[in-house]
Design a protein around this motif. Structure first.
Motif, PDB file in Angstrom:
ATOM      1  N   MET A 158      21.185  10.601 -15.024  1.00 58.43           N
ATOM      2  CA  MET A 158      19.798  11.016 -14.907  1.00 58.43           C
ATOM      3  C   MET A 158      19.643  12.484 -15.305  1.00 58.43           C
ATOM      4  O   MET A 158      18.653  12.839 -15.928  1.00 58.43           O
ATOM      5  CB  MET A 158      19.294  10.800 -13.484  1.00 58.43           C
ATOM      6  CG  MET A 158      19.094   9.349 -13.070  1.00 58.43           C
ATOM      7  SD  MET A 158      17.887   8.459 -14.046  1.00 58.43           S
ATOM      8  CE  MET A 158      16.390   9.280 -13.620  1.00 58.43           C
ATOM      9  N   GLU A 159      20.611  13.294 -14.936  1.00 54.77           N
ATOM     10  CA  GLU A 159      20.514  14.718 -15.268  1.00 54.77           C
ATOM     11  C   GLU A 159      20.564  14.924 -16.783  1.00 54.77           C
ATOM     12  O   GLU A 159      19.829  15.748 -17.331  1.00 54.77           O
ATOM     13  CB  GLU A 159      21.629  15.498 -14.587  1.00 54.77           C
ATOM     14  CG  GLU A 159      21.446  15.597 -13.081  1.00 54.77           C
ATOM     15  CD  GLU A 159      22.629  16.270 -12.405  1.00 54.77           C
ATOM     16  OE1 GLU A 159      23.494  16.817 -13.110  1.00 54.77           O
ATOM     17  OE2 GLU A 159      22.675  16.221 -11.170  1.00 54.77           O
ATOM     18  N   LEU A 160      21.428  14.170 -17.482  1.00 50.57           N
ATOM     19  CA  LEU A 160      21.527  14.272 -18.936  1.00 50.57           C
ATOM     20  C   LEU A 160      20.223  13.818 -19.594  1.00 50.57           C
ATOM     21  O   LEU A 160      19.719  14.469 -20.499  1.00 50.57           O
ATOM     22  CB  LEU A 160      22.692  13.429 -19.449  1.00 50.57           C
ATOM     23  CG  LEU A 160      22.932  13.440 -20.955  1.00 50.57           C
ATOM     24  CD1 LEU A 160      23.303  14.846 -21.419  1.00 50.57           C
ATOM     25  CD2 LEU A 160      24.015  12.460 -21.315  1.00 50.57           C
ATOM     26  N   PHE A 161      19.672  12.735 -19.111  1.00 56.99           N
ATOM     27  CA  PHE A 161      18.406  12.230 -19.645  1.00 56.99           C
ATOM     28  C   PHE A 161      17.281  13.213 -19.377  1.00 56.99           C
ATOM     29  O   PHE A 161      16.438  13.466 -20.234  1.00 56.99           O
ATOM     30  CB  PHE A 161      18.101  10.855 -19.032  1.00 56.99           C
ATOM     31  CG  PHE A 161      16.911  10.185 -19.625  1.00 56.99           C
ATOM     32  CD1 PHE A 161      16.912   9.779 -20.953  1.00 56.99           C
ATOM     33  CD2 PHE A 161      15.789   9.946 -18.859  1.00 56.99           C
ATOM     34  CE1 PHE A 161      15.809   9.154 -21.511  1.00 56.99           C
ATOM     35  CE2 PHE A 161      14.677   9.325 -19.398  1.00 56.99           C
ATOM     36  CZ  PHE A 161      14.693   8.926 -20.734  1.00 56.99           C
ATOM     37  N   LYS A 162      17.281  13.793 -18.191  1.00 53.64           N
ATOM     38  CA  LYS A 162      16.249  14.761 -17.824  1.00 53.64           C
ATOM     39  C   LYS A 162      16.351  16.018 -18.697  1.00 53.64           C
ATOM     40  O   LYS A 162      15.344  16.599 -19.095  1.00 53.64           O
ATOM     41  CB  LYS A 162      16.381  15.129 -16.350  1.00 53.64           C
ATOM     42  CG  LYS A 162      15.236  15.944 -15.828  1.00 53.64           C
ATOM     43  CD  LYS A 162      15.325  16.122 -14.342  1.00 53.64           C
ATOM     44  CE  LYS A 162      14.160  16.946 -13.858  1.00 53.64           C
ATOM     45  NZ  LYS A 162      14.127  17.074 -12.425  1.00 53.64           N
ATOM     46  N   ALA A 163      17.546  16.418 -19.022  1.00 54.83           N
ATOM     47  CA  ALA A 163      17.737  17.606 -19.854  1.00 54.83           C
ATOM     48  C   ALA A 163      17.226  17.383 -21.279  1.00 54.83           C
ATOM     49  O   ALA A 163      16.815  18.313 -21.957  1.00 54.83           O
ATOM     50  CB  ALA A 163      19.212  17.985 -19.885  1.00 54.83           C
ATOM     51  N   ALA A 164      17.220  16.131 -21.741  1.00 55.55           N
ATOM     52  CA  ALA A 164      16.775  15.831 -23.097  1.00 55.55           C
ATOM     53  C   ALA A 164      15.253  15.800 -23.219  1.00 55.55           C
ATOM     54  O   ALA A 164      14.725  15.898 -24.325  1.00 55.55           O
ATOM     55  CB  ALA A 164      17.342  14.482 -23.533  1.00 55.55           C
ATOM     56  N   LEU A 165      14.550  15.681 -22.111  1.00 55.42           N
ATOM     57  CA  LEU A 165      13.087  15.623 -22.138  1.00 55.42           C
ATOM     58  C   LEU A 165      12.481  17.021 -22.123  1.00 55.42           C
ATOM     59  O   LEU A 165      13.040  17.948 -21.547  1.00 55.42           O
ATOM     60  CB  LEU A 165      12.571  14.828 -20.942  1.00 55.42           C
ATOM     61  CG  LEU A 165      12.937  13.348 -20.939  1.00 55.42           C
ATOM     62  CD1 LEU A 165      12.481  12.701 -19.651  1.00 55.42           C
ATOM     63  CD2 LEU A 165      12.328  12.638 -22.122  1.00 55.42           C
ATOM     64  N   PRO A 166      11.308  17.180 -22.747  1.00 52.26           N
ATOM     65  CA  PRO A 166      10.699  18.515 -22.795  1.00 52.26           C
ATOM     66  C   PRO A 166      10.200  19.000 -21.429  1.00 52.26           C
ATOM     67  O   PRO A 166      10.328  20.166 -21.116  1.00 52.26           O
ATOM     68  CB  PRO A 166       9.536  18.350 -23.772  1.00 52.26           C
ATOM     69  CG  PRO A 166       9.297  16.897 -23.888  1.00 52.26           C
ATOM     70  CD  PRO A 166      10.564  16.208 -23.531  1.00 52.26           C
ATOM     71  N   THR A 167       9.626  18.145 -20.618  1.00 51.96           N
ATOM     72  CA  THR A 167       9.167  18.572 -19.290  1.00 51.96           C
ATOM     73  C   THR A 167      10.195  18.124 -18.274  1.00 51.96           C
ATOM     74  O   THR A 167      10.451  16.947 -18.108  1.00 51.96           O
ATOM     75  CB  THR A 167       7.796  17.960 -18.949  1.00 51.96           C
ATOM     76  OG1 THR A 167       7.891  16.543 -19.055  1.00 51.96           O
ATOM     77  CG2 THR A 167       6.725  18.464 -19.882  1.00 51.96           C
ATOM     78  N   ARG A 168      10.772  19.071 -17.585  1.00 49.29           N
ATOM     79  CA  ARG A 168      11.890  18.766 -16.699  1.00 49.29           C
ATOM     80  C   ARG A 168      11.491  18.536 -15.245  1.00 49.29           C
ATOM     81  O   ARG A 168      12.305  18.153 -14.445  1.00 49.29           O
ATOM     82  CB  ARG A 168      12.914  19.894 -16.764  1.00 49.29           C
ATOM     83  CG  ARG A 168      13.496  20.035 -18.129  1.00 49.29           C
ATOM     84  CD  ARG A 168      14.310  21.293 -18.231  1.00 49.29           C
ATOM     85  NE  ARG A 168      14.715  21.482 -19.608  1.00 49.29           N
ATOM     86  CZ  ARG A 168      15.960  21.417 -20.011  1.00 49.29           C
ATOM     87  NH1 ARG A 168      16.917  21.232 -19.171  1.00 49.29           N
ATOM     88  NH2 ARG A 168      16.239  21.590 -21.276  1.00 49.29           N
ATOM     89  N   ASP A 169      10.249  18.769 -14.896  1.00 48.73           N
ATOM     90  CA  ASP A 169       9.893  18.680 -13.486  1.00 48.73           C
ATOM     91  C   ASP A 169       9.272  17.344 -13.093  1.00 48.73           C
ATOM     92  O   ASP A 169       8.894  17.156 -11.956  1.00 48.73           O
ATOM     93  CB  ASP A 169       8.931  19.814 -13.118  1.00 48.73           C
ATOM     94  CG  ASP A 169       7.679  19.810 -13.960  1.00 48.73           C
ATOM     95  OD1 ASP A 169       6.689  20.391 -13.519  1.00 48.73           O
ATOM     96  OD2 ASP A 169       7.698  19.222 -15.048  1.00 48.73           O
ATOM     97  N   THR A 170       9.126  16.380 -14.009  1.00 52.70           N
ATOM     98  CA  THR A 170       8.473  15.123 -13.675  1.00 52.70           C
ATOM     99  C   THR A 170       9.439  13.961 -13.490  1.00 52.70           C
ATOM    100  O   THR A 170       9.085  12.967 -12.870  1.00 52.70           O
ATOM    101  CB  THR A 170       7.466  14.734 -14.768  1.00 52.70           C
ATOM    102  OG1 THR A 170       8.156  14.617 -16.004  1.00 52.70           O
ATOM    103  CG2 THR A 170       6.364  15.769 -14.876  1.00 52.70           C
ATOM    104  N   LEU A 171      10.608  14.055 -14.010  1.00 49.35           N
ATOM    105  CA  LEU A 171      11.561  12.956 -13.929  1.00 49.35           C
ATOM    106  C   LEU A 171      12.435  13.096 -12.684  1.00 49.35           C
ATOM    107  O   LEU A 171      12.932  14.181 -12.394  1.00 49.35           O
ATOM    108  CB  LEU A 171      12.445  12.961 -15.181  1.00 49.35           C
ATOM    109  CG  LEU A 171      13.324  11.742 -15.378  1.00 49.35           C
ATOM    110  CD1 LEU A 171      12.466  10.535 -15.709  1.00 49.35           C
ATOM    111  CD2 LEU A 171      14.291  11.994 -16.515  1.00 49.35           C
ATOM    112  N   PRO A 172      12.647  12.005 -11.949  1.00 48.31           N
ATOM    113  CA  PRO A 172      13.537  12.077 -10.786  1.00 48.31           C
ATOM    114  C   PRO A 172      14.955  12.450 -11.204  1.00 48.31           C
ATOM    115  O   PRO A 172      15.392  12.145 -12.310  1.00 48.31           O
ATOM    116  CB  PRO A 172      13.513  10.653 -10.209  1.00 48.31           C
ATOM    117  CG  PRO A 172      12.360   9.981 -10.845  1.00 48.31           C
ATOM    118  CD  PRO A 172      12.063  10.680 -12.112  1.00 48.31           C
ATOM    119  N   THR A 173      15.672  13.094 -10.298  1.00 46.76           N
ATOM    120  CA  THR A 173      17.016  13.566 -10.635  1.00 46.76           C
ATOM    121  C   THR A 173      18.111  12.574 -10.289  1.00 46.76           C
ATOM    122  O   THR A 173      19.245  12.742 -10.722  1.00 46.76           O
ATOM    123  CB  THR A 173      17.318  14.889  -9.900  1.00 46.76           C
ATOM    124  OG1 THR A 173      17.134  14.681  -8.503  1.00 46.76           O
ATOM    125  CG2 THR A 173      16.401  15.991 -10.397  1.00 46.76           C
TER     126      THR A 173
END
Length: 137
Positions: free
Chosen positions: A1-16
């Protein structure tokens, strides 16, 4: 999840974590219930059979033999449909599509939709109380 979250432009909306995703899904009503099942698909250990240790039909054990913890050999997941259907009818555009079989179905002996089939028509004849509601799906 952290790797996927890092690839997205907005980092505060995706669960960790996967746990957070499961929690959000449960809060939205997309959860499920796990029910122990007979390995031979005879019964679900639910209701009056909830405390049984073996299948009443085939006598197969419910839990893995020789294990200290009681872990069911087979589990079924139950996804309740009522809340999902209610959410579909909350959106006006989707609710209109959910009533298509009642509002816009053409009876010209051409099979375009499940509602044109013999089984659907037969069900509607035998269960007219259900067929009279345009929201039946």
């Amino acid at each position: 999840m952290e790797l996927f979250k890092a690839a997205l432009p907005t980092r505060d909306t995706l669960p960790t974590s996967f746990y957070e995703v499961k929690r959000y899904m449960q809060d939205l009503g997309f959860g499920y219930t796990i029910i122990d099942a007979c390995p031979n698909n005879c019964v679900l250990f639910k209701g009056p059979l909830q405390s049984e240790k073996e299948c009443p039909k085939c006598q197969h054990p419910r839990y893995n033999p020789g294990k200290r913890d009681e872990v069911a050999i087979k589990k079924a997941r139950y996804f309740p449909i009522k809340g999902r259907l209610q959410r579909l009818f909350m959106m006006k555009s989707i609710a209109k599509d959910m009533r298509w079989h009642n509002d816009k179905c053409v009876d010209d002996d051409v099979l375009r939709h499940s509602a044109d089939g013999v089984s659907w028509k037969s069900f509607d004849r035998y269960h007219s109380w259900f067929a009279s509601d345009p929201r039946n799906v």
